[in-house]
Design an enzyme around this catalytic site. Structure first.
Site, PDB file in Angstrom:
ATOM      1  CG  ASP A 136      -0.376  -0.050   2.519  1.00 33.52           C
ATOM      2  OD1 ASP A 136       0.867  -0.154   2.606  1.00 33.52           O
ATOM      3  OD2 ASP A 136      -1.130   0.016   3.520  1.00 33.52           O
ATOM      4  CD  GLU A 162       7.914  -0.100   7.608  1.00 34.54           C
ATOM      5  OE1 GLU A 162       6.969  -0.827   7.240  1.00 34.54           O
ATOM      6  OE2 GLU A 162       8.121   1.055   7.182  1.00 34.54           O
TER       7      GLU A 162
HETATM    8  O1  KIV Z   1       3.609  -1.077   1.571  1.00 36.95           O
HETATM    9  C1  KIV Z   1       4.804  -1.409   1.556  1.00 36.95           C
HETATM   10  O2  KIV Z   1       5.551  -1.167   0.597  1.00 36.95           O
HETATM   11  C2  KIV Z   1       5.325  -2.111   2.715  1.00 36.95           C
HETATM   12  C3  KIV Z   1       6.803  -2.295   2.797  1.00 36.95           C
HETATM   13  C4  KIV Z   1       7.434  -1.036   3.232  1.00 36.95           C
HETATM   14  C5  KIV Z   1       7.173  -3.418   3.672  1.00 36.95           C
HETATM   15  O3  KIV Z   1       4.593  -2.495   3.575  1.00 36.95           O
END
Ligand code: KIV
Length: 263
Positions: free
Chosen positions: A45, A181
């Protein structure tokens, strides 16, 4: 590359061989990343920020993600396609099941959901129905307003212990993969060692089983301030495929992330 499945990731974890993951939102970039050897592609997202220009991921809708999933699925090749459940998909178990169903019909092979141990019921029900789930812990961008910004999580011992316990609970509930994260490298290592399921890190140090980055960060085209855990691989490559390949090789050789990318 042989077709990557959940079993591939489990085998790589058992063998102590790291794997690379990258966001991809359309067929061309999915094909380029897959041909570079990237094992897991994520329709994240983050598309709300890097494609749509918003300052957070919150405005992204289920329809937006389904559209980009259908695009990326056309080019994903042998890579495993993981897809984000958007903001509020985790509101109830019923909603999680319905939204995950839509993503799987669009071409997802695993869904990712942000939250904490309270998501255990939803993850259990998805897993019972054969939907592989990645539980995203630590800095969860969908809660940016509650967190007060995109900040490192789990810096103090109590919070680190809570994140470790949440990861254990969600893996026991049926999460096939955990994503961490922006947490200290020591916590990335502790969660990876404590769990049998593969752990993917972004800003979580060098010891997680897999590493993930946003494609635009790897290519050095993200506007504004780039986070510390990011590396521009385009700076050392002749073309986009070369940058993806360099990222993949550096993850496999544990050259990336280096100490300077961690917390
Ligand atoms: O939405 C995304 O790109 C993510 C990554 C940062 C892990 O969740």
């Amino acid at each position: 590359m042989k077709t990557v499945t959940l079993s591939t990731l489990q085998a790589l974890k058992r063998a102590g061989e790291p794997f690379s993951c990258l966001t991809a939102y359309d067929a061309t970039f999915a094909r380029t990343a897959s041909e570079a050897g990237i094992e897991v592609l994520l329709v994240g997202d983050s598309l709300g920020m890097v494609l749509q220009g918003h300052t957070s991921t919150l405005p992204v809708t289920l329809d937006d993600i389904c559209y980009h999933t259908r695009c990326a699925a056309q080019g994903k090749g042998a890579s495993l396609l993981m897809v984000d459940l958007p903001f509020m998909s985790n509101a109830t178990t019923e909603r999680m099941l319905e939204d995950a169903g839509a993503l799987m019909r669009a071409g997802a092979e695993m869904v990712k959901v942000e939250g904490e141990a309270w998501m255990a019921d939803g993850i259990r029900e998805l897993s019972r129905r054969g939907v592989p789930v990645c539980a995203h812990l630590g800095l969860t961008p969908q809660t940016v307003h509650q967190l007060g910004g995109y900040k490192v999580q789990g810096r103090d011992a109590d919070h680190a212990e809570r994140i470790l316990e949440d990861a254990r609970t969600l893996a026991e509930a049926g999460a096939s993969v955990i994503l961490l994260e922006c947490v200290p490298a020591s916590l990335g290592r502790a969660v990876t060692e404590a769990l049998d399921v593969p752990v993917i890190g972004i800003g979580a140090g060098p010891d997680t089983d897999g590493q993930i980055l946003v494609m635009h960060d790897v290519l050095g085209v993200t506007g504004g301030r780039t986070p510390r855990f990011v590396k521009n691989f385009m700076a050392e490559a002749d073309d986009i495929q070369g940058a993806f390949q360099r990222y993949h090789e550096d993850v496999k050789a544990r050259r990336f992330p280096a100490e300077e990318h961690g917390f």
